[in-house]
Design an enzyme around this catalytic site. Structure first.
Site, PDB file in Angstrom:
ATOM      1  N   ASP A 139       0.837  -1.198   0.000  1.00 51.71           N
ATOM      2  CA  ASP A 139       0.000   0.000   0.000  1.00 51.71           C
ATOM      3  C   ASP A 139       0.876   1.254   0.000  1.00 51.71           C
ATOM      4  O   ASP A 139       1.758   1.407   0.843  1.00 51.71           O
ATOM      5  CB  ASP A 139      -0.920  -0.012   1.221  1.00 51.71           C
ATOM      6  CG  ASP A 139      -2.091   0.943   1.038  1.00 51.71           C
ATOM      7  OD1 ASP A 139      -2.568   1.074  -0.106  1.00 51.71           O
ATOM      8  OD2 ASP A 139      -2.504   1.572   2.017  1.00 51.71           O
ATOM      9  N   HIS A 154      -3.380  14.259   1.194  1.00 52.20           N
ATOM     10  CA  HIS A 154      -3.679  13.352   2.314  1.00 52.20           C
ATOM     11  C   HIS A 154      -2.530  13.382   3.327  1.00 52.20           C
ATOM     12  O   HIS A 154      -2.740  13.536   4.528  1.00 52.20           O
ATOM     13  CB  HIS A 154      -3.877  11.935   1.778  1.00 52.20           C
ATOM     14  CG  HIS A 154      -3.977  10.871   2.832  1.00 52.20           C
ATOM     15  ND1 HIS A 154      -5.089  10.714   3.629  1.00 52.20           N
ATOM     16  CD2 HIS A 154      -3.090   9.918   3.230  1.00 52.20           C
ATOM     17  CE1 HIS A 154      -4.886   9.699   4.465  1.00 52.20           C
ATOM     18  NE2 HIS A 154      -3.684   9.199   4.243  1.00 52.20           N
ATOM     19  N   GLU A 174     -10.463   4.350   3.608  1.00 52.83           N
ATOM     20  CA  GLU A 174      -9.505   5.093   2.777  1.00 52.83           C
ATOM     21  C   GLU A 174      -9.831   4.761   1.328  1.00 52.83           C
ATOM     22  O   GLU A 174      -9.780   3.597   0.920  1.00 52.83           O
ATOM     23  CB  GLU A 174      -8.058   4.704   3.112  1.00 52.83           C
ATOM     24  CG  GLU A 174      -7.587   5.270   4.448  1.00 52.83           C
ATOM     25  CD  GLU A 174      -6.084   5.110   4.690  1.00 52.83           C
ATOM     26  OE1 GLU A 174      -5.447   4.276   4.006  1.00 52.83           O
ATOM     27  OE2 GLU A 174      -5.554   5.822   5.558  1.00 52.83           O
ATOM     28  N   GLU A 227      -9.006   4.362  -2.290  1.00 49.97           N
ATOM     29  CA  GLU A 227      -7.757   4.160  -3.026  1.00 49.97           C
ATOM     30  C   GLU A 227      -8.044   3.524  -4.385  1.00 49.97           C
ATOM     31  O   GLU A 227      -9.083   2.908  -4.592  1.00 49.97           O
ATOM     32  CB  GLU A 227      -6.813   3.233  -2.238  1.00 49.97           C
ATOM     33  CG  GLU A 227      -6.516   3.743  -0.832  1.00 49.97           C
ATOM     34  CD  GLU A 227      -5.315   3.060  -0.178  1.00 49.97           C
ATOM     35  OE1 GLU A 227      -4.568   2.354  -0.888  1.00 49.97           O
ATOM     36  OE2 GLU A 227      -5.141   3.254   1.042  1.00 49.97           O
ATOM     37  N   ASP A 242      -8.998   0.664   1.992  1.00 47.09           N
ATOM     38  CA  ASP A 242      -7.994   0.275   2.982  1.00 47.09           C
ATOM     39  C   ASP A 242      -8.532   0.640   4.369  1.00 47.09           C
ATOM     40  O   ASP A 242      -8.149   1.646   4.955  1.00 47.09           O
ATOM     41  CB  ASP A 242      -6.675   0.999   2.676  1.00 47.09           C
ATOM     42  CG  ASP A 242      -5.566   0.619   3.630  1.00 47.09           C
ATOM     43  OD1 ASP A 242      -5.589  -0.512   4.149  1.00 47.09           O
ATOM     44  OD2 ASP A 242      -4.672   1.454   3.871  1.00 47.09           O
ATOM     45  N   ARG A 266      -7.933   3.929  13.355  1.00 44.47           N
ATOM     46  CA  ARG A 266      -7.008   5.043  13.599  1.00 44.47           C
ATOM     47  C   ARG A 266      -6.405   5.024  15.001  1.00 44.47           C
ATOM     48  O   ARG A 266      -5.253   5.404  15.191  1.00 44.47           O
ATOM     49  CB  ARG A 266      -7.717   6.386  13.386  1.00 44.47           C
ATOM     50  CG  ARG A 266      -8.278   6.585  11.983  1.00 44.47           C
ATOM     51  CD  ARG A 266      -7.183   6.625  10.948  1.00 44.47           C
ATOM     52  NE  ARG A 266      -7.729   6.895   9.619  1.00 44.47           N
ATOM     53  CZ  ARG A 266      -7.045   6.661   8.505  1.00 44.47           C
ATOM     54  NH1 ARG A 266      -5.817   6.169   8.542  1.00 44.47           N
ATOM     55  NH2 ARG A 266      -7.595   6.927   7.334  1.00 44.47           N
ATOM     56  N   GLN A 305      -3.839   2.381  14.980  1.00 43.35           N
ATOM     57  CA  GLN A 305      -2.754   2.795  14.069  1.00 43.35           C
ATOM     58  C   GLN A 305      -1.797   3.772  14.766  1.00 43.35           C
ATOM     59  O   GLN A 305      -0.585   3.615  14.708  1.00 43.35           O
ATOM     60  CB  GLN A 305      -3.371   3.441  12.825  1.00 43.35           C
ATOM     61  CG  GLN A 305      -2.355   3.830  11.758  1.00 43.35           C
ATOM     62  CD  GLN A 305      -3.014   4.490  10.542  1.00 43.35           C
ATOM     63  OE1 GLN A 305      -4.241   4.545  10.432  1.00 43.35           O
ATOM     64  NE2 GLN A 305      -2.207   4.994   9.633  1.00 43.35           N
ATOM     65  N   LYS A 342      -4.425  -2.056   9.810  1.00 43.83           N
ATOM     66  CA  LYS A 342      -4.718  -2.136   8.379  1.00 43.83           C
ATOM     67  C   LYS A 342      -5.065  -3.555   7.935  1.00 43.83           C
ATOM     68  O   LYS A 342      -5.822  -3.733   6.988  1.00 43.83           O
ATOM     69  CB  LYS A 342      -3.492  -1.661   7.581  1.00 43.83           C
ATOM     70  CG  LYS A 342      -3.067  -0.231   7.890  1.00 43.83           C
ATOM     71  CD  LYS A 342      -3.993   0.769   7.250  1.00 43.83           C
ATOM     72  CE  LYS A 342      -3.422   2.173   7.354  1.00 43.83           C
ATOM     73  NZ  LYS A 342      -4.217   3.133   6.583  1.00 43.83           N
ATOM     74  N   THR A 377      -9.397  -5.606   3.822  1.00 42.73           N
ATOM     75  CA  THR A 377      -9.285  -4.654   2.715  1.00 42.73           C
ATOM     76  C   THR A 377     -10.318  -5.076   1.686  1.00 42.73           C
ATOM     77  O   THR A 377     -10.407  -6.253   1.368  1.00 42.73           O
ATOM     78  CB  THR A 377      -7.878  -4.710   2.079  1.00 42.73           C
ATOM     79  OG1 THR A 377      -6.895  -4.484   3.089  1.00 42.73           O
ATOM     80  CG2 THR A 377      -7.722  -3.672   0.978  1.00 42.73           C
ATOM     81  N   GLU A 408      -9.377  12.859   7.774  1.00 39.07           N
ATOM     82  CA  GLU A 408      -9.128  14.185   7.199  1.00 39.07           C
ATOM     83  C   GLU A 408     -10.359  15.083   7.326  1.00 39.07           C
ATOM     84  O   GLU A 408     -10.236  16.271   7.650  1.00 39.07           O
ATOM     85  CB  GLU A 408      -8.782  14.061   5.712  1.00 39.07           C
ATOM     86  CG  GLU A 408      -7.357  13.645   5.424  1.00 39.07           C
ATOM     87  CD  GLU A 408      -7.130  13.484   3.931  1.00 39.07           C
ATOM     88  OE1 GLU A 408      -7.174  14.481   3.202  1.00 39.07           O
ATOM     89  OE2 GLU A 408      -6.936  12.339   3.495  1.00 39.07           O
TER      90      GLU A 408
HETATM   91 CA    CA Z   1      -3.840   3.277   2.814  1.00 40.64          CA
END
Ligand code: CA
Length: 434
Positions: A133, A140, A203, A205, A237, A241, A244, A257, A261, A378
């Site tokens: 990834d 971002h 996320e 992607e 993804d 948080r 993480q 993570k 997925t 975000e």
């Molecule tokens: Ca990611």
């Protein structure tokens, strides 16, 4: 290579009339590949066309297509076709486009070779060899980095190479399969805690599927990187948080993570994307070009992709009320600071062997505007998310369903879509006793 041909002709039409509905993701100019099964049937390769799936196994048996590429594409995984490289997918695309084009006699065998999309159960398109990834969006990286260090928000290497980590292939699932809220460890005000994550995020992607293989020790220069791009999809993804933030330093993300997925089932091939290739995004102001091994004429003129990408949220209450989902994100892949070809060259620059069926995530595809923020972490920097029905969110709740959509666009080309990547959040499992 990389030339427009009759398969991209905007005037070409399919005998499958639903392919030309204005909002169809799958006109005859798209022809994405996937693996599906019917109730009680065996998995096999298929091509999305309008609201149907072309059954490649049935088309082979009917003698409507033939050859090594078609045989490989009809198998229960696309790995062998991916191993054959871009020339094979070009040949397959030409044959399928011909077969589905208006006027082809195959139309008389529609019942034998077409499956309504709602009767097709989609699977992962291939056995995923590895999943890495990336972090290709400057916006971002900047927004989230600025919380930590407003003076130097970006990772030190961000403008010099496409930053990435090795993620987990075994927990990649196809769109539609639910995501179970994970348990994990993080630090709260009252100490170190273990329990269901309180900060589950999406996320948005781009999935990049790889073709061909380079032997261990043999890098892939930029001149060869485009041939390694098999195709594209949407990738979520999922990220915890709280977990993480606690586990990342200094080795990077791990359990935050690998929980799951999600990927969209249809691979929009690199051939289908040729009309939507755009110049790599300009470097940020004052930022020098990367080292020459990241540069090529092709990358400068065609390395980017114009794909409008969206995130929609459907909460449990919206489902009960019968209202539609709310849009949280609208962004475009063309703004990414690094291109898929540069990701390939970087990944193999130490001689690492990339395999057919390897999966790359682009990283969260955030752009410069507020609506282009492509994850909740975000968006909530400026306050909680307020939904049209009065609900609010900071992170995802159980019963929330996250839906990604994507559409490639270019002047003069027939726009093509990616289908959906969606999943509902299920409650965390109780921690096993004893
Ligand atoms: Ca990611």
């Amino acid at each position: 290579m990389n030339a427009l041909d009759s398969t991209h002709d905007p005037k070409r039409r399919a005998w499958v009339t639903s392919a030309h509905a204005p909002d169809s993701d799958f006109p005859i100019q798209n022809l994405p590949l996937g693996v599906f099964s019917r109730e009680g049937g065996t998995p096999r390769g298929g091509v999305a066309i309008g609201d149907h799936v072309l059954d490649l196994r049935a088309a082979l048996e009917a003698g409507l297509i033939s050859g090594e590429a078609a045989e490989a594409a009809a198998e229960p995984s696309l790995n062998r076709l991916m191993a054959m490289g871009r020339a094979a997918s070009r040949a397959l695309r030409a044959a399928v486009s011909e077969l589905l084009a208006e006027g082809n006699a195959a139309a008389s065998q529609a019942d034998a070779i077409l499956v309504p999309m709602q009767a097709a159960r989609m699977q992962l398109p291939c056995a995923i060899a590895n999943f890495s990834d990336f972090m290709a969006s400057r916006d971002h990286s900047w927004r989230l980095g600025a919380r930590r260090d407003p003076v130097a928000p970006l990772p030190p290497a961000f403008d010099s190479l496409p930053v990435a980590y090795h993620s987990r292939a075994s927990s990649v699932r196809v769109s539609g399969e639910p995501v179970v809220r994970p348990n994990g460890q993080w630090k709260r005000k009252d100490g170190v805690y273990f329990g269901p994550t309180e900060a589950l995020d999406y996320e948005l992607e781009l999935a990049v599927w790889l073709a061909g293989e380079n032997a261990l020790g043999v890098p892939v220069p930029m001149s060869q990187a485009p041939e390694r791009l098999f195709g594209y999809g949407l990738l979520n993804d999922w990220s915890a948080r709280d977990v993480q933030r606690w586990e990342m330093p200094p080795l990077g993300p791990f359990l935050a993570k690998s929980l799951s997925t999600s990927v969209s089932p249809w691979i929009v091939t690199a051939e289908a994307m040729i009309p939507f290739e755009v110049p790599a995004a300009p470097r940020a102001e004052g930022v020098a070009p990367p080292l020459p091994y990241f540069d090529s004429d092709w990358n400068r003129t065609r390395g980017g992709l114009a794909i409008a990408m969206e995130v929609w949220l459907l909460t449990r209450r919206m489902r009960v009320e019968g209202s539609g989902p709310a849009r949280l994100t609208a962004t475009d892949f063309a703004t990414m600071a690094w291109t898929p070809a540069q990701m390939v060259t970087h990944h193999a620059s130490n001689g690492c062997n990339l395999l057919p069926g390897d999966l790359l995530g682009s990283g969260t595809c955030s752009g410069p505007t507020d609506e282009a923020r492509a994850c909740m972490a975000e968006i909530i920097l400026t306050g909680p998310i307020e939904l049209p029905n009065g609900e609010t969110r900071r992170f995802l709740e159980d019963g929330d369903e996250v839906i990604f959509r994507g559409r490639a666009h270019a002047p003069g080309a027939v726009s093509i879509g990616f289908g959906e990547c969606r999943a509902e959040i299920l409650p965390a499992p109780p921690w096993p006793a004893g």
